[in-house]
Design a protein around this motif. Sequence first.
Motif, mmCIF file in Angstrom:
data_model
loop_
_atom_site.group_PDB
_atom_site.id
_atom_site.type_symbol
_atom_site.label_atom_id
_atom_site.label_comp_id
_atom_site.label_asym_id
_atom_site.label_seq_id
_atom_site.Cartn_x
_atom_site.Cartn_y
_atom_site.Cartn_z
ATOM 1 N N LEU A 104 69.305 26.331 6.189
ATOM 2 C CA LEU A 104 69.161 24.984 6.706
ATOM 3 C C LEU A 104 70.511 24.276 6.653
ATOM 4 C CD1 LEU A 104 65.813 23.828 5.023
ATOM 5 C CD2 LEU A 104 66.129 24.686 7.356
ATOM 6 N N VAL A 105 70.900 23.680 7.777
ATOM 7 C CA VAL A 105 72.081 22.816 7.811
ATOM 8 C C VAL A 105 71.567 21.388 7.720
ATOM 9 C CG1 VAL A 105 74.105 22.102 9.135
ATOM 10 C CG2 VAL A 105 73.335 24.480 9.204
ATOM 11 N N VAL A 106 72.078 20.651 6.748
ATOM 12 C CA VAL A 106 71.493 19.359 6.382
ATOM 13 C C VAL A 106 72.520 18.238 6.555
ATOM 14 C CG1 VAL A 106 70.492 18.048 4.476
ATOM 15 C CG2 VAL A 106 69.908 20.455 4.760
ATOM 16 N N GLY A 107 72.109 17.130 7.157
ATOM 17 C CA GLY A 107 72.991 15.969 7.302
ATOM 18 C C GLY A 107 73.491 15.804 8.726
ATOM 19 N N ARG A 108 73.781 14.578 9.100
ATOM 20 C CA ARG A 108 74.111 14.302 10.503
ATOM 21 C C ARG A 108 75.421 14.955 10.935
ATOM 22 N NH1 ARG A 108 71.922 8.063 11.559
ATOM 23 N NH2 ARG A 108 69.908 8.385 10.500
ATOM 24 N N ASN A 109 76.485 14.780 10.174
ATOM 25 C CA ASN A 109 77.764 15.392 10.569
ATOM 26 C C ASN A 109 77.700 16.918 10.580
ATOM 27 O OD1 ASN A 109 79.151 13.025 11.105
ATOM 28 N ND2 ASN A 109 79.922 12.816 9.013
ATOM 29 N N PRO A 110 77.206 17.576 9.507
ATOM 30 C CA PRO A 110 77.110 19.039 9.542
ATOM 31 C C PRO A 110 76.262 19.566 10.694
ATOM 32 C CG PRO A 110 76.870 18.255 7.294
ATOM 33 C CD PRO A 110 76.838 17.043 8.167
ATOM 34 N N VAL A 111 75.155 18.896 11.013
ATOM 35 C CA VAL A 111 74.286 19.357 12.100
ATOM 36 C C VAL A 111 75.009 19.252 13.438
ATOM 37 C CG1 VAL A 111 72.220 18.772 13.433
ATOM 38 C CG2 VAL A 111 72.088 18.959 10.936
ATOM 39 N N VAL A 112 75.663 18.108 13.684
ATOM 40 C CA VAL A 112 76.375 17.928 14.952
ATOM 41 C C VAL A 112 77.503 18.951 15.081
ATOM 42 C CG1 VAL A 112 77.869 16.363 16.260
ATOM 43 C CG2 VAL A 112 75.773 15.502 15.218
ATOM 44 N N GLU A 113 78.253 19.196 14.002
ATOM 45 C CA GLU A 113 79.344 20.177 14.048
ATOM 46 C C GLU A 113 78.812 21.582 14.325
ATOM 47 O OE1 GLU A 113 81.411 19.813 10.389
ATOM 48 O OE2 GLU A 113 82.156 17.792 10.799
ATOM 49 N N ALA A 114 77.690 21.944 13.693
ATOM 50 C CA ALA A 114 77.107 23.268 13.914
ATOM 51 C C ALA A 114 76.669 23.429 15.370
ATOM 52 C CB ALA A 114 75.930 23.489 12.968
ATOM 53 N N LEU A 115 76.076 22.396 15.939
ATOM 54 C CA LEU A 115 75.640 22.468 17.330
ATOM 55 C C LEU A 115 76.840 22.536 18.271
ATOM 56 C CD1 LEU A 115 72.700 19.890 17.227
ATOM 57 C CD2 LEU A 115 72.508 22.361 17.573
ATOM 58 N N ARG A 116 77.906 21.796 17.958
ATOM 59 C CA ARG A 116 79.116 21.844 18.797
ATOM 60 C C ARG A 116 79.718 23.249 18.825
ATOM 61 N NH1 ARG A 116 82.319 16.617 16.321
ATOM 62 N NH2 ARG A 116 81.250 14.945 17.469
ATOM 63 N N GLU A 117 79.717 23.932 17.662
ATOM 64 C CA GLU A 117 80.353 25.244 17.550
ATOM 65 C C GLU A 117 79.452 26.386 18.002
ATOM 66 O OE1 GLU A 117 83.414 25.776 16.949
ATOM 67 O OE2 GLU A 117 83.969 23.730 16.388
ATOM 68 N N GLY A 118 78.245 26.061 18.438
ATOM 69 C CA GLY A 118 77.372 27.109 18.936
ATOM 70 C C GLY A 118 76.749 27.972 17.866
ATOM 71 N N VAL A 119 76.617 27.439 16.656
ATOM 72 C CA VAL A 119 75.961 28.202 15.591
ATOM 73 C C VAL A 119 74.522 28.511 16.018
ATOM 74 C CG1 VAL A 119 75.119 28.092 13.211
ATOM 75 C CG2 VAL A 119 77.379 27.202 13.780
ATOM 76 N N PRO A 120 74.077 29.767 15.906
ATOM 77 C CA PRO A 120 72.696 30.096 16.299
ATOM 78 C C PRO A 120 71.704 29.244 15.520
ATOM 79 C CG PRO A 120 73.948 32.083 15.868
ATOM 80 C CD PRO A 120 74.793 30.949 15.406
#
Length: 312
Positions: A70-86
């Motif tokens: 689980l990626v938790v928190g607004r900044n970590p989630v947005v960064e993960a989505l930007r980088e294409g993390v599955p």
Amino acid sequence: MAAHNRRMSGKKGAQVGSGGQRRRGLEGKGPTPPAEMRKGHAKQRAAQAKVRRSQGRPPQRRGGRSASELVVGRNPVVEALREGVPATTLYVQQFIDNDERVREALQLVAERGGLNLMEAPRPELDRMTNGLNHQGLVLQVPPYEYAHPEDLAEAAADAGEDPLIVALDGVTDPRNLGAVVRSVSAFAGHGVVVPERRAAGMTAGAWKTSAGTAARTPVARATNLTRALETYQKAGITVVGLAADGEAELGDLEALAGPVVIVVGSEGKGLSRLVGETCDIRVRIPMPGGAESLNAGVAAGIVLYEAARRRV
């Protein structure tokens, strides 16, 4: 005397002759079959991989799976989505304050497609994250599909190339793993091997640092790194360990032009004793500036560049 003979007749003695068993045991079993037909041989596995590819079947994954994350928190989630993390699902808290980061996360999910969007009450998100400060956004990352160490050598053989593999010994920072994956991809390597225990795995952090290259560069997980290296050696691959006190200098290492596994240790401790003893040769990177060590990502990148230069 007759009585004596009757007593002896009940005892088991040596058989007279062997019925031809010994003679048959000395007979040859015919010529040795070619390597491609010997069960368990590296060339047989490479041939089988080639057949699977020609038939359009995906390669067998024998390295196992990691746990979901689980990626938790607004900044970590947005960064993960930007980088294409599955990812499989984005959980959004009900009645959440709609700021820029929330809007961007929703937009990225819509643009990507194939990702579930779920609304959940705050108590449910608290339970999922064990009370972490999720700020109303939780991204679920699926388990990573690890390859088997032998898969990497098989892929190289299938492509008609000498294996170029990096193994990490005691590297626990996922960002270092991601950086190594990125370097392996940049210099046409065939993958990365990590130990199953006490080592970084392919987490969301490693995915982000790899800048998307983890999607095309396999990471294999070894139950025992020393045994995995010994298996590579039996297949004719030279195992090169990086060490500050190595007996050879990087620029003089001719082995990089052929099949090779580059073993990188942790920044603080270097190679473990057993892994260091298993290496065919230990090599040092000259550092005129006087730095004591380099982190795993930088060290691997330097050696991979040298290997790619020699293979051109």
